[in-house]
Design a protein around this motif. Structure first.
Motif, short mmCIF file in Angstrom:
data_model
loop_
_atom_site.label_atom_id
_atom_site.label_comp_id
_atom_site.label_asym_id
_atom_site.label_seq_id
_atom_site.Cartn_x
_atom_site.Cartn_y
_atom_site.Cartn_z
N ALA A 51 0.81 -1.14 0.17
CA ALA A 51 0.11 -0.21 -0.15
C ALA A 51 0.73 1.22 0.05
CB ALA A 51 -0.90 0.08 1.15
N MET A 52 2.04 1.07 0.72
CA MET A 52 2.74 2.30 0.91
C MET A 52 3.62 2.74 -0.63
SD MET A 52 4.93 1.72 4.48
CE MET A 52 4.27 2.08 6.07
N ALA A 53 3.90 1.57 -1.28
CA ALA A 53 4.49 1.64 -2.62
C ALA A 53 3.46 2.16 -3.55
CB ALA A 53 4.89 0.43 -2.92
N ALA A 54 2.11 1.73 -3.59
CA ALA A 54 1.11 2.22 -4.30
C ALA A 54 0.68 3.72 -4.06
CB ALA A 54 -0.02 1.31 -4.05
N PHE A 55 0.82 4.10 -2.70
CA PHE A 55 0.42 5.37 -2.20
C PHE A 55 1.53 6.47 -2.67
CE2 PHE A 55 -1.46 7.60 1.53
CZ PHE A 55 -2.54 7.79 1.12
N GLY A 56 2.87 6.05 -3.28
CA GLY A 56 3.84 6.90 -3.60
C GLY A 56 4.95 6.91 -2.75
N THR A 150 -8.88 14.04 2.98
CA THR A 150 -7.81 13.24 2.65
C THR A 150 -7.28 11.97 3.28
OG1 THR A 150 -6.34 14.78 3.80
CG2 THR A 150 -6.55 15.40 1.30
N SER A 151 -7.79 11.94 4.69
CA SER A 151 -7.42 10.95 5.73
C SER A 151 -8.03 9.67 5.33
CB SER A 151 -7.81 11.29 7.09
OG SER A 151 -7.02 12.38 7.62
N ILE A 152 -7.58 8.43 5.72
CA ILE A 152 -8.11 7.42 5.24
C ILE A 152 -7.74 6.21 6.54
CG2 ILE A 152 -5.94 6.65 4.23
CD1 ILE A 152 -7.39 4.89 2.46
N TYR A 153 -8.62 5.47 6.85
CA TYR A 153 -8.52 4.42 7.74
C TYR A 153 -7.26 3.37 7.39
CZ TYR A 153 -12.61 6.35 9.97
OH TYR A 153 -13.38 7.28 10.78
N PHE A 154 -6.75 2.76 8.32
CA PHE A 154 -5.58 1.85 7.95
C PHE A 154 -6.26 0.61 7.36
CE2 PHE A 154 -2.73 -1.77 9.00
CZ PHE A 154 -1.62 -1.12 8.56
N ASP A 155 -7.20 0.13 7.67
CA ASP A 155 -7.68 -1.09 7.00
C ASP A 155 -8.25 -0.77 5.36
OD1 ASP A 155 -7.81 -2.29 9.34
OD2 ASP A 155 -9.87 -2.25 10.02
N ASP A 156 -8.36 0.13 5.28
CA ASP A 156 -8.84 0.76 3.93
C ASP A 156 -7.31 0.91 3.05
OD1 ASP A 156 -11.82 0.67 4.14
OD2 ASP A 156 -11.53 2.58 5.06
N ILE A 158 -4.69 -0.59 3.41
CA ILE A 158 -3.73 -1.64 3.07
C ILE A 158 -4.58 -2.45 1.86
CG2 ILE A 158 -2.85 -2.06 5.50
CD1 ILE A 158 -4.88 -4.15 5.88
N LYS A 159 -5.63 -1.81 1.51
CA LYS A 159 -6.20 -2.74 0.20
C LYS A 159 -5.65 -1.89 -0.99
CE LYS A 159 -10.58 -3.49 2.89
NZ LYS A 159 -11.86 -2.93 2.74
N LEU A 160 -5.03 -0.75 -0.63
CA LEU A 160 -4.50 -0.07 -1.90
C LEU A 160 -3.50 -0.71 -2.84
CD1 LEU A 160 -4.61 3.50 -0.62
CD2 LEU A 160 -6.45 2.54 -1.90
N GLY A 161 -2.71 -1.36 -1.93
CA GLY A 161 -1.70 -2.12 -2.78
C GLY A 161 -1.99 -3.56 -3.37
N ASP A 162 -3.41 -3.86 -3.28
CA ASP A 162 -3.46 -5.33 -3.96
C ASP A 162 -3.31 -5.18 -5.42
OD1 ASP A 162 -4.29 -7.81 -4.05
OD2 ASP A 162 -6.55 -7.39 -3.65
N ASN A 163 -2.06 -5.20 -5.76
CA ASN A 163 -1.82 -5.02 -7.49
C ASN A 163 -0.36 -5.66 -7.61
OD1 ASN A 163 0.00 -2.71 -7.89
ND2 ASN A 163 -1.62 -1.76 -6.76
N ALA A 164 -0.13 -6.06 -8.67
CA ALA A 164 1.07 -6.64 -9.17
C ALA A 164 2.26 -5.66 -9.05
CB ALA A 164 1.10 -7.46 -10.37
N LEU A 165 2.07 -4.48 -9.51
CA LEU A 165 2.97 -3.64 -9.58
C LEU A 165 3.46 -3.42 -8.26
CD1 LEU A 165 4.82 -1.23 -11.21
CD2 LEU A 165 2.87 0.15 -11.20
N ALA A 166 2.74 -3.12 -7.49
CA ALA A 166 3.03 -2.71 -6.01
C ALA A 166 3.88 -3.71 -5.22
CB ALA A 166 1.86 -2.31 -5.19
N GLU A 167 3.34 -5.09 -5.72
CA GLU A 167 4.06 -6.25 -4.91
C GLU A 167 5.34 -6.33 -5.57
OE1 GLU A 167 3.34 -11.07 -4.31
OE2 GLU A 167 1.77 -9.92 -5.50
N SER A 168 5.60 -6.20 -6.95
CA SER A 168 6.87 -6.38 -7.52
C SER A 168 7.89 -5.04 -7.00
CB SER A 168 6.76 -6.21 -9.20
OG SER A 168 8.18 -6.18 -9.73
N THR A 169 7.25 -3.85 -6.89
CA THR A 169 8.14 -2.73 -6.07
C THR A 169 8.65 -3.19 -4.95
OG1 THR A 169 6.72 -1.14 -7.60
CG2 THR A 169 8.07 -0.28 -5.73
#
Length: 602
Positions: A51-56, A150-156, A158-169
């Motif tokens: 999620a951090m990777a996907a978040f930039g 702009t704020s987001i809950y942690f449970d929401d 961590i769902k942002l990183g559910d993709n192959a690019l983020a995992e590879s990064t």
């Protein structure tokens, strides 16, 4: 022993331990302790990292964590390491002004927060900040401000990183992680001035793990440790990391006020803590013994005397105790001491590291006598915690222990300052080149700011150099030593010694009002308020006699001659204390200037 970079540590442990319990945390709704396996721990960290990777979040970016102890704190910490990012912890009790300073100084664009208070403070800062861009909230019960878009809950999150690019990064970053990467910036409490960011690299932590493995073979994956001190505190952070490195189950205490209850519920075998905790234990146990009927009280006092003889006069010196003493000690250890430790929640105790402030010899001796295995030591944020600590056998009462393996310590002959060099030492303070020049010697030793002496490999603490007072009579006094001597009194909660450029030593004392009000009731002292109670002549005589008793072995010029009782405690919120509960002497001197002048009036 293999020493894994923190980018991969938990994932490697998950491969080894699988469904074994890594973490425990208390569910407030049910009061039950829930378990998190090593596999689940690893999965949560990976989700957060992606999620951090996907978040930039880029490599070497700073990520703030402003929260109580909770599992999500550790998820965010290790997810940052997986991205080669830098974790910047902040105390959950910090004010908006304090976190604003850290956010600006460390360029924190993304901040993880714990509960409602932290969110409210962080959002207040964000509205005025040109640095902080987004807040991620651990606790799903937190109510977001209606204007917050702009704020987001942690449970929401961590769902942002559910993709192959983020995992590879993330996988690439883990593979490229270096021991020279900056791991964390820990901001000092600032007892005398501006807070400074201590830079600790992964190499510092890995070296700390290595030398603790040498000194602490007792720490194994069979243990359970209570995580009580804030994870912002280098002592707790380094200790918890050591536990995770060793496969220890970590039980996370979220609310500091619940520690007495959670200790009883978990009965941990290990826990790091500060002397103040054990001071309260000492006072509580003595009050309990004093309340016993005559015969039982005599037996309890004999038990302590027996424990002192067995543990300190024989066992600690490596000598075999006489048969009668051994039998007597074993009896008390399985009866009086066991009941005492079960009530405290430390009946399974095998190791309780204690540091962060001076520990009274009286309290240390007492705890050793009742067979509570505390181990006293010394360290700083700048040294990745431990510089020295006492061995479990062969320790010297009055010392701060034996210097750690491969840590170099010497004493500056000009002012007795403790100087430290080694692989656990910080590379310096973040964006403070001038401070760094002053803080290191030409040959690379860190100036600790503490005075001490070294006898062989055993280190002794004297005083904070900046805290040393010189009376108007030319006598030097060490306020911490005096405070330490009287702080174990059941009627004293806090004390600040005054005396710089004064004719004699004075003190501001915050009473332990639970004990004092019980005393007033017993003596039939009537009062309408605490302010009225602390002015009562009988109460003032009580404190005068208690101080005299605790200072009977001091030189006359060191003794507290006059004192003022305060109705309100020193607090972090009031700025009299740092977040690590050390006295901010300049603040106290300014805030109580009028009371101090009254005390010294002829």
């Amino acid at each position: 022993m293999v020493y894994y970079h923190y980018a991969e540590l938990i994932h490697r442990q998950a491969e080894k331990y699988g469904q074994k319990t890594a973490l425990k945390y208390r569910d407030d709704a049910t009061g039950k302790w829930l378990k998190i396996s090593w596999r689940e721990f690893s999965d949560k960290i990976m989700q957060a990292a992606k999620a951090m990777a996907a978040f930039g979040i880029e490599e070497h970016h700073t990520l703030g964590i402003y929260s109580q102890n909770m599992p999500q704190y550790l998820y965010a910490d290790f997810a940052a390491y997986a991205n080669r990012a830098v974790s910047v912890p902040m105390y959950a009790t910090s004010s908006p002004a304090q976190i604003d300073y850290i956010i600006r100084d460390a360029s924190v664009h993304t901040l993880f927060v714990g509960e409602q208070l932290q969110y409210n403070n962080a959002y207040m800062v964000q509205k005025e900040s040109d640095v902080l861009k987004r807040i991620i909230v651990f606790d799903s019960q937190v109510k977001l401000n209606p204007e917050d878009k702009t704020s987001i809950y942690f449970d929401d999150f961590i769902k942002l990183g559910d993709n192959a690019l983020a995992e590879s990064t993330v996988k690439i970053r883990i593979q490229e992680a270096s021991t020279e990467d900056l791991a964390t910036i820990i901001y000092t409490s600032g007892t005398t001035g501006e807070s400074k960011g201590v830079m600790l690299h992964h190499s510092n932590f890995l070296e700390a793990m290595r030398i603790h493995d040498i000194r602490l073979p007792i720490v194994t994956d069979k243990e359970t440790s209570m995580c009580f001190l804030p994870l912002t505190h280098i002592f707790e952070k380094a200790w918890t990391y050591l536990c995770l490195h060793k496969g220890v189950t970590v039980a996370i205490n979220r609310d500091p006020k619940m520690i007495q209850q959670t200790l009883v519920e978990i009965q941990p075998s290990m826990m790091c803590n500060v002397p103040r905790f054990w001071e309260k234990v000492y006072i509580g146990v003595h009050e309990k013994i004093d309340s016993f009927p005559g015969l039982l009280r005599k037996m309890a006092m004999d038990a302590v005397k027996t424990g002192h003889a067995y543990n300190l006069e024989y066992k600690n010196l490596g000598k075999k105790a006489p048969f009668g003493l051994s039998c007597k000690f074993k009896f008390y250890d399985q009866t009086i001491f066991r009941v005492l430790k079960r009530v405290l929640g430390v009946v399974n105790g095998r190791l309780f590291p204690t540091a962060g402030a001076p520990l009274s010899d009286t309290i240390n001796v007492f705890l050793q006598s009742v067979n509570i295995p505390i181990v006293y030591g010394y360290g700083l944020s700048e040294t990745t915690a431990t510089v020295s600590f006492c061995p479990m056998q062969g320790f010297v009462i009055g010392s701060i222990g034996e210097v750690m393996p491969d840590v170099e310590v010497k004493i500056d002959p000009t002012n007795d300052e403790i100087l430290v060099r080694g692989k656990t030492i910080t590379s310096g303070y973040y964006k403070k080149p001038e401070e760094n020049k002053k803080s290191f010697t030409e040959d690379g030793y860190l100036r600790t700011g503490d005075a001490g002496r070294l006898e062989g490999n055993v280190l002794f603490f004297k005083e904070r150099i900046k805290d040393l007072y010189k009376t108007s009579n030319g006598k030097y006094i060490a306020p911490q030593a005096i405070e330490n001597a009287v702080s174990a009194d059941k009627y004293i909660a806090q004390v600040a010694v005054i005396g710089d450029q004064r004719k004699f030593v004075g003190a501001l004392i915050v009473p332990d009002f639970d004990s004092l009000e019980a005393y007033a009731t017993q003596k039939g002292i009537a009062y309408a308020s605490r302010e009225e109670l602390i002015k009562d002549p009988q109460i003032l005589r009580l404190y005068g006699s208690r101080l005299e008793e605790h200072q009977k072995d001091m030189a006359s010029f060191e003794k507290i001659k006059r004192f003022v009782l305060l109705s309100e405690p020193f607090t972090s919120a009031g700025r009299e204390l740092t977040d690590t509960l050390k006295l901010r002497r300049p603040v106290i001197l300014e805030k109580y200037a009028d009371r101090i002048e009254e005390m010294y009036a002829e």
